[in-house]
Every structure is written in structure tokens, then in C-alpha cells.
Design a protein around this motif. Structure first.
Motif, PDB file in Angstrom:
ATOM      1  N   GLY A 362      -0.517   2.240   1.391  1.00 34.13           N
ATOM      2  CA  GLY A 362      -0.298   3.784   1.857  1.00 34.13           C
ATOM      3  C   GLY A 362       0.981   4.273   3.259  1.00 34.13           C
ATOM      4  O   GLY A 362       2.352   4.295   3.066  1.00 34.13           O
ATOM      5  N   LEU A 363       1.118   3.475   4.244  1.00 34.19           N
ATOM      6  CA  LEU A 363       1.869   3.076   5.507  1.00 34.19           C
ATOM      7  C   LEU A 363       2.906   2.459   4.985  1.00 34.19           C
ATOM      8  O   LEU A 363       4.404   2.954   5.415  1.00 34.19           O
ATOM      9  CB  LEU A 363       1.077   2.078   6.759  1.00 34.19           C
ATOM     10  CG  LEU A 363       2.011   2.761   7.353  1.00 34.19           C
ATOM     11  CD1 LEU A 363       2.164   3.785   8.333  1.00 34.19           C
ATOM     12  CD2 LEU A 363       0.927   1.769   8.675  1.00 34.19           C
ATOM     13  N   MET A 364       3.447   1.310   4.302  1.00 35.47           N
ATOM     14  CA  MET A 364       4.330   0.530   3.875  1.00 35.47           C
ATOM     15  C   MET A 364       4.931   1.813   3.067  1.00 35.47           C
ATOM     16  O   MET A 364       6.053   1.865   3.288  1.00 35.47           O
ATOM     17  CB  MET A 364       3.806  -0.300   2.961  1.00 35.47           C
ATOM     18  CG  MET A 364       3.368  -1.397   4.289  1.00 35.47           C
ATOM     19  SD  MET A 364       2.611  -3.343   3.123  1.00 35.47           S
ATOM     20  CE  MET A 364       4.523  -3.274   2.303  1.00 35.47           C
ATOM     21  N   LYS A 365       4.395   2.939   2.433  1.00 35.68           N
ATOM     22  CA  LYS A 365       5.532   2.967   1.284  1.00 35.68           C
ATOM     23  C   LYS A 365       5.494   4.275   2.065  1.00 35.68           C
ATOM     24  O   LYS A 365       6.893   4.690   2.015  1.00 35.68           O
ATOM     25  CB  LYS A 365       4.268   3.947   0.173  1.00 35.68           C
ATOM     26  CG  LYS A 365       4.860   4.800  -0.618  1.00 35.68           C
ATOM     27  CD  LYS A 365       3.602   5.056  -1.870  1.00 35.68           C
ATOM     28  CE  LYS A 365       4.406   6.209  -2.801  1.00 35.68           C
ATOM     29  NZ  LYS A 365       3.795   6.986  -3.944  1.00 35.68           N
ATOM     30  N   ASP A 366       4.752   5.289   3.047  1.00 40.75           N
ATOM     31  CA  ASP A 366       5.097   6.530   3.931  1.00 40.75           C
ATOM     32  C   ASP A 366       6.400   6.280   5.124  1.00 40.75           C
ATOM     33  O   ASP A 366       6.635   6.831   4.809  1.00 40.75           O
ATOM     34  CB  ASP A 366       4.350   6.870   4.675  1.00 40.75           C
ATOM     35  CG  ASP A 366       2.826   7.355   3.558  1.00 40.75           C
ATOM     36  OD1 ASP A 366       3.180   7.664   2.565  1.00 40.75           O
ATOM     37  OD2 ASP A 366       2.198   7.527   4.252  1.00 40.75           O
ATOM     38  N   PHE A 367       6.671   4.320   5.202  1.00 47.84           N
ATOM     39  CA  PHE A 367       7.739   4.813   6.062  1.00 47.84           C
ATOM     40  C   PHE A 367       8.803   3.131   5.724  1.00 47.84           C
ATOM     41  O   PHE A 367       9.343   3.292   6.381  1.00 47.84           O
ATOM     42  CB  PHE A 367       7.056   3.980   7.183  1.00 47.84           C
ATOM     43  CG  PHE A 367       6.190   5.437   8.396  1.00 47.84           C
ATOM     44  CD1 PHE A 367       6.973   5.969   9.388  1.00 47.84           C
ATOM     45  CD2 PHE A 367       5.026   5.335   8.008  1.00 47.84           C
ATOM     46  CE1 PHE A 367       6.969   7.251   9.736  1.00 47.84           C
ATOM     47  CE2 PHE A 367       4.585   6.667   8.291  1.00 47.84           C
ATOM     48  CZ  PHE A 367       5.539   7.417   9.393  1.00 47.84           C
ATOM     49  N   LEU A 369       8.318   0.246   4.661  1.00 51.18           N
ATOM     50  CA  LEU A 369       8.332  -1.351   5.524  1.00 51.18           C
ATOM     51  C   LEU A 369       7.931  -1.944   4.568  1.00 51.18           C
ATOM     52  O   LEU A 369       6.658  -2.458   3.079  1.00 51.18           O
ATOM     53  CB  LEU A 369       7.278  -0.952   6.494  1.00 51.18           C
ATOM     54  CG  LEU A 369       6.446   0.639   7.782  1.00 51.18           C
ATOM     55  CD1 LEU A 369       5.828   0.558   8.534  1.00 51.18           C
ATOM     56  CD2 LEU A 369       7.614   0.128   8.168  1.00 51.18           C
ATOM     57  N   THR A 370       8.051  -2.953   5.026  1.00 51.73           N
ATOM     58  CA  THR A 370       7.373  -4.831   4.063  1.00 51.73           C
ATOM     59  C   THR A 370       7.642  -5.661   5.284  1.00 51.73           C
ATOM     60  O   THR A 370       8.235  -6.526   6.163  1.00 51.73           O
ATOM     61  CB  THR A 370       9.285  -5.383   3.819  1.00 51.73           C
ATOM     62  OG1 THR A 370       9.181  -4.109   2.483  1.00 51.73           O
ATOM     63  CG2 THR A 370       8.303  -6.443   3.138  1.00 51.73           C
ATOM     64  N   PRO A 371       6.010  -5.738   5.614  1.00 54.84           N
ATOM     65  CA  PRO A 371       6.393  -6.325   6.756  1.00 54.84           C
ATOM     66  C   PRO A 371       5.611  -7.905   6.583  1.00 54.84           C
ATOM     67  O   PRO A 371       5.269  -8.317   5.412  1.00 54.84           O
ATOM     68  CB  PRO A 371       4.811  -6.014   7.517  1.00 54.84           C
ATOM     69  CG  PRO A 371       4.095  -5.553   5.911  1.00 54.84           C
ATOM     70  CD  PRO A 371       5.157  -4.698   5.386  1.00 54.84           C
TER      71      PRO A 371
END
Length: 387
Positions: A362-367, A369-371
Motif C-alpha cells: 500500500g505504501l509503495m503504491k501510494d508513493f 516506491l521500490t525499496p
């Protein structure tokens, strides 16, 4: 509540060293206990919620208001410890306060947080060669006057490790310390494990600088630390030749911390102690259509990226079967980067793992991100044939 206010005034006039709020009014409340300790300049509250601990610092003048918000609205029991005695406040079913005081009864745990020598694991009065070489101890084992802060900081790190080690029956331990630098904490961690906990330790400190590693190895040989060696290597590719039980890293910069955590998960290490540094990766990726306010201002974006980075790391460790805590710890190397990720491999339910993964996605999608840690773990699972 005039009687309660009178009780609190009497308690606070004694400048208590420690206070404990317990017996939550709502038995289903997440927070079961709050411990407030006096520091050199003010107080620190530790709020215990499940396995996590949250800290809040306040000035001494704010303590009365802080307690007043919690007692009796949220907690029905207060115990306070001061130099002159012990106090307690409890409440009847009708909400009436009961106050008691025992003069002269001061338990050992209530010593001031900044002066807790009797509780230190690395004790003054012993000639510990690494500490003498670091200048923290004098030749006769006393803390150098200018090194009191560093002495307390070192002990704080060891306490965080001991909180896990002391709860297990460990006789042998294999340890990797990634990015060990000059080895200050490596030497002291080895000393603690071998001399204090009497564990048979095989430990390797790893860093890129060959000359520094050679100097560290010479020092380990001089100290007689037979189970400790140092190796020149890259965190991304280093293989120790054994499966570590504990993986440690202090200030592995940016994505180097992700490789540390990845290796720990891959090796199924039982314990992880990692203090990240310089979380730049996500700062360059962060974009948000729904919350652009978090990415508009450079400084705030940088701070948010650091928080997101470690939140994702914590959840990815939970997904991998670790019980995780984020701890504020005063750094032994005197830098402002003081958040420590502590992971202990254990029984983590499938539901908890799934929830952790959903939050990551969810956080990756919202911002957007690809950590790095996510990418590394996904690749590992693909190679292992995990769906």
C-alpha cells in the motif's frame, strides 16, 4: 479531585526518579503500562503497547500535566519512587483516590537514568582493554571525565542486545558485524557476549578498508579475543562461511542497510540489530497524487522518506518471520542517527505476515516506491520457487 491534586503535589515535590502508571481503566486498552523516568534534563515516558515501546521526552514542569491527563482517566494505579520514599495512588470502584507513602523505601531500579552505574553491564572498575584504548576508561578501569556520555551510550547499546540474549539459554553464537569501522562496538559486543554472558562466540567484523581491518585484527590478537576476526569485504556480496545467529550493523549507509537485512533474512539469523543511516533511496522516488503535501518541502520530504524507509524495512522483516521493534537509542559513536531496528526470529502468524505485506504494498503504491530490500527479498523468493 482536590484530594488527588494534594497527593500529586506531595509526590512531585519529592522530584521522583521513576513513576509507573498501571491498571488501565479500560482492560481492552492497547497500552497496559507507562514508565516515566527522570533524566538529567526532564523526564522520559516509555509507553508499552504490545511488544513495542514508544518514548516521549518532557521538561520537569510538564510532568504534572502529563500525569493529570492519564490519572484516573486512563490508569487506576500510580507508583512513584523518590530518594526519600515510595508513594502509591490507587482508586476505589467509586473513583476515590487512596494514597500511601513508605518513607525510606527506595528500590534499586529508581536510580536516576543518567546515573545508573550499578545497572550497567559494562562496569567501571574493570580494566577492559578496548575501552582503555578508546580513551573511555583510564588505565585503572575508571571512566575518563570527558567520556561519561560515551560510557552511558555504549552501555545503552549493550542493554538493547542483552534484553534479547538474557531471555535465552545460549551457549554458542555466531555473529556478523557489517560495516564495523574501527571495531569499537565490535570489541565491546564480543567482550559482553564472552566475558559477561559466557557464550562461546565466533564473530566476524566486516568493512571495506583493508588497513583498518588489519589494525582491528592486530588489536583483537593483542586482547586475546580468539573467537573474533576481521575481514575486508563488501556488505552486498560478503559470505562468512557459516550461518550467523546474529547480524549487527551500525550506520550502514543508505541501501547498505537493506543488504544487511537481506542477508540476515536469507541466513535466517535469529537476531538482528541494525542502526540505519542516510536513507536517501526513497527520497529520490517519492511522489504522491493523494498526499503531495508530504513531498512538497525538501526537508520534510527527506524526513518522511527516512521514516518510510525504516517502516518498510520493519514490515518486510515481519513478513519474513521476525518480531520487530524500532528503538530510539543514543548512538555510541556520537551521531544523531539513533534509530535501531531490532528483529528477533520467532513465531509470527500468517495473518500478521500478510498484514505487514499489504501495508508495504500500500505504501509503495501510494508513493511510487521500490525499496531495495523489497526487490532483494522478492528476487530471493522467486529463485527459491516461492509463490
Amino acid at each position: 479531585m482536590d484530594e488527588l491534586q494534594t497527593c500529586m503535589r506531595e509526590i512531585l515535590e519529592e522530584k521522583p526518579l521513576r513513576l509507573i502508571l498501571s491498571k488501565p481503566k479500560d482492560k481492552s486498552a492497547e497500552c497496559k503500562k507507562i514508565v516515566v523516568r527522570r533524566l538529567k534534563n526532564g523526564y522520559q515516558a516509555e509507553k508499552f503497547i504490545g511488544k513495542q515501546v514508544f518514548h516521549e521526552n518532557m521538561e520537569a514542569e510538564a510532568l504534572a500535566a502529563y500525569i493529570g491527563r492519564l490519572l484516573p482517566q486512563e490508569f487506576r494505579q500510580l507508583n512513584a519512587f523518590a530518594q526519600e520514599g515510595e508513594f502509591s495512588v490507587s482508586f476505589t470502584k467509586k473513583g476515590e483516590p487512596k494514597f500511601s507513602r513508605v518513607k525510606g523505601k527506595t528500590a534499586a531500579p529508581v536510580q536516576e537514568e543518567h546515573n545508573r552505574e550499578k545497572r550497567y553491564l559494562i562496569k567501571e572498575g574493570q580494566v577492559i582493554e578496548p575501552l582503555v584504548d578508546m580513551g573511555v576508561f583510564t588505565a585503572d578501569g575508571r571512566v575518563a571525565a570527558s567520556m561519561q556520555d560515551k560510557y552511558r551510550q555504549i552501555n545503552r547499546f549493550i542493554e538493547v542486545v542483552d534484553d534479547v540474549i538474557s531471555k535465552q539459554a545460549i551457549t554458542a553464537l555466531k555473529v556478523i558485524d557489517f560495516g564495523c569501522g574501527k571495531g569499537y562496538l565490535t570489541f565491546l559486543l564480543y567482550y559482553y557476549l564472552v566475558e559477561i554472558r559466557h557464550i562461546d562466540v565466533t564473530m566476524v567484523g566486516v568493512d571495506l578498508k583493508k588497513e583498518v581491518m588489519e589494525n582491528c585484527q592486530a588489536a583483537a590478537d593483542r586482547y586475546g579475543y580468539r573467537g573474533l576476526r576481521f575481514a575486508c569485504g563488501d556488505i552486498r556480496t560478503y559470505e562468512p562461511g557459516f550461518r550467523p545467529d546474529m547480524v549487527v550493523s551500525l550506520h550502514a549507509c543508505d541501501t547498505a542497510t537493506d543488504y544487511v537485512l537481506y542477508h540476515a533474512v536469507r541466513w535466517k539469523a535469529k537476531m538482528i540489530f541494525s542502526m540505519p543511516c542516510c536513507q536517501h533511496e526513497l527520497n529520490g522516488q517519492m511522489e504522491s497524487e493523494s498526499l503531495p503535501i508530504l513531498t512538497r518541502y525538501g526537508l520534510l520530504k527527506e524526513n518522511a522518506a527516512a521514516l518510510f524507509t525504516d517502516a518498510l524495512r520493519g514490515n518486510l522483516l515481519i513478513r519474513s518471520g521476525y518480531k520487530v521493534q524500532m528503538l530510539d537509542i543514543v548512538n555510541p559513536l556520537n551521531t544523531p542517527k539513533n534509530r535501531l531496528i531490532r528483529g528477533v526470529r520467532g513465531s509470527v502468524s500468517a495473518a500478521a505476515r500478510q498484514k505487514a505485506e499489504e501495508e508495504v504494498l500500500g505504501l509503495m503504491k501510494d508513493f511510487h516506491l521500490t525499496p531495495t530490500l523489497y526487490t532483494l527479498l522478492e528476487k530471493q523468493e522467486e529463485e527459491a520457487g516461492v509463490e
